[in-house]
Design a protein around this motif. Structure first.
Motif, PDB file in Angstrom:
ATOM      1  N   LYS A   3       0.847  -1.194   0.000  1.00 33.95           N
ATOM      2  CA  LYS A   3       0.000   0.000   0.000  1.00 33.95           C
ATOM      3  C   LYS A   3       0.882   1.242   0.000  1.00 33.95           C
ATOM      4  CE  LYS A   3      -3.827  -2.332   0.519  1.00 33.95           C
ATOM      5  NZ  LYS A   3      -4.754  -2.516  -0.557  1.00 33.95           N
ATOM      6  N   ILE A   4       0.377   2.310  -0.610  1.00 31.59           N
ATOM      7  CA  ILE A   4       1.105   3.571  -0.694  1.00 31.59           C
ATOM      8  C   ILE A   4       0.503   4.573   0.273  1.00 31.59           C
ATOM      9  CG2 ILE A   4       1.814   5.454  -2.209  1.00 31.59           C
ATOM     10  CD1 ILE A   4       1.184   3.508  -4.563  1.00 31.59           C
ATOM     11  N   ASN A   5       1.361   5.194   1.067  1.00 34.33           N
ATOM     12  CA  ASN A   5       0.935   6.301   1.918  1.00 34.33           C
ATOM     13  C   ASN A   5       1.248   7.571   1.121  1.00 34.33           C
ATOM     14  OD1 ASN A   5       0.741   8.417   3.736  1.00 34.33           O
ATOM     15  ND2 ASN A   5       1.443   7.179   5.456  1.00 34.33           N
ATOM     16  N   TYR A   6       0.238   8.102   0.464  1.00 31.88           N
ATOM     17  CA  TYR A   6       0.437   9.256  -0.413  1.00 31.88           C
ATOM     18  C   TYR A   6       0.851  10.509   0.336  1.00 31.88           C
ATOM     19  CZ  TYR A   6      -1.375   6.533  -4.294  1.00 31.88           C
ATOM     20  OH  TYR A   6      -1.534   5.582  -5.273  1.00 31.88           O
ATOM     21  N   CYS A  48      12.276   2.599  -0.928  1.00 26.15           N
ATOM     22  CA  CYS A  48      11.598   3.888  -0.773  1.00 26.15           C
ATOM     23  C   CYS A  48      12.312   4.744   0.267  1.00 26.15           C
ATOM     24  CB  CYS A  48      10.136   3.689  -0.371  1.00 26.15           C
ATOM     25  SG  CYS A  48       9.252   5.251  -0.199  1.00 26.15           S
ATOM     26  N   PRO A  49      12.862   5.894  -0.136  1.00 25.03           N
ATOM     27  CA  PRO A  49      13.607   6.732   0.809  1.00 25.03           C
ATOM     28  C   PRO A  49      12.732   7.425   1.852  1.00 25.03           C
ATOM     29  CG  PRO A  49      13.426   7.840  -1.291  1.00 25.03           C
ATOM     30  CD  PRO A  49      12.866   6.449  -1.483  1.00 25.03           C
ATOM     31  N   LEU A  50      11.426   7.474   1.613  1.00 25.48           N
ATOM     32  CA  LEU A  50      10.518   8.161   2.519  1.00 25.48           C
ATOM     33  C   LEU A  50       9.620   7.197   3.302  1.00 25.48           C
ATOM     34  CD1 LEU A  50       9.496  11.098   0.146  1.00 25.48           C
ATOM     35  CD2 LEU A  50      11.197  11.111   1.977  1.00 25.48           C
ATOM     36  N   ASN A  51       9.861   5.900   3.143  1.00 23.22           N
ATOM     37  CA  ASN A  51       9.034   4.872   3.802  1.00 23.22           C
ATOM     38  C   ASN A  51       7.544   5.060   3.531  1.00 23.22           C
ATOM     39  OD1 ASN A  51      11.264   3.537   5.035  1.00 23.22           O
ATOM     40  ND2 ASN A  51      11.340   5.187   6.521  1.00 23.22           N
ATOM     41  N   ALA A  52       7.225   5.376   2.284  1.00 23.32           N
ATOM     42  CA  ALA A  52       5.833   5.617   1.903  1.00 23.32           C
ATOM     43  C   ALA A  52       5.115   4.340   1.501  1.00 23.32           C
ATOM     44  CB  ALA A  52       5.775   6.621   0.763  1.00 23.32           C
TER      45      ALA A  52
END
Length: 56
Positions: A3-6, A48-52
């Motif tokens: 899942k993506i945390n936008y 993912c560098p932002l842990n999204a």
């Protein structure tokens, strides 16, 4: 399924480049995951560098 945390996503495309099944696409500045192609390997969550991205 991943899942993506936008709210966290910076739309850098790192996840797109690492997906071996071509399940992740950057379409008009939005990351989209094709659930039919995703094999839940979670490589995208690692790069993912932002842990999204979060795997279930």
């Amino acid at each position: 399924m991943v899942k993506i945390n936008y709210k966290k996503c910076g739309y850098c495309g790192a996840c797109v480049g690492v997906c071996e099944n071509l399940a992740i696409n950057l379409i008009e500045h939005i990351i989209v995951i094709d659930e039919k192609k995703c094999n839940n390997c979670k490589l995208c969550t690692i790069v993912c560098p932002l842990n999204a991205l979060e795997g279930e």
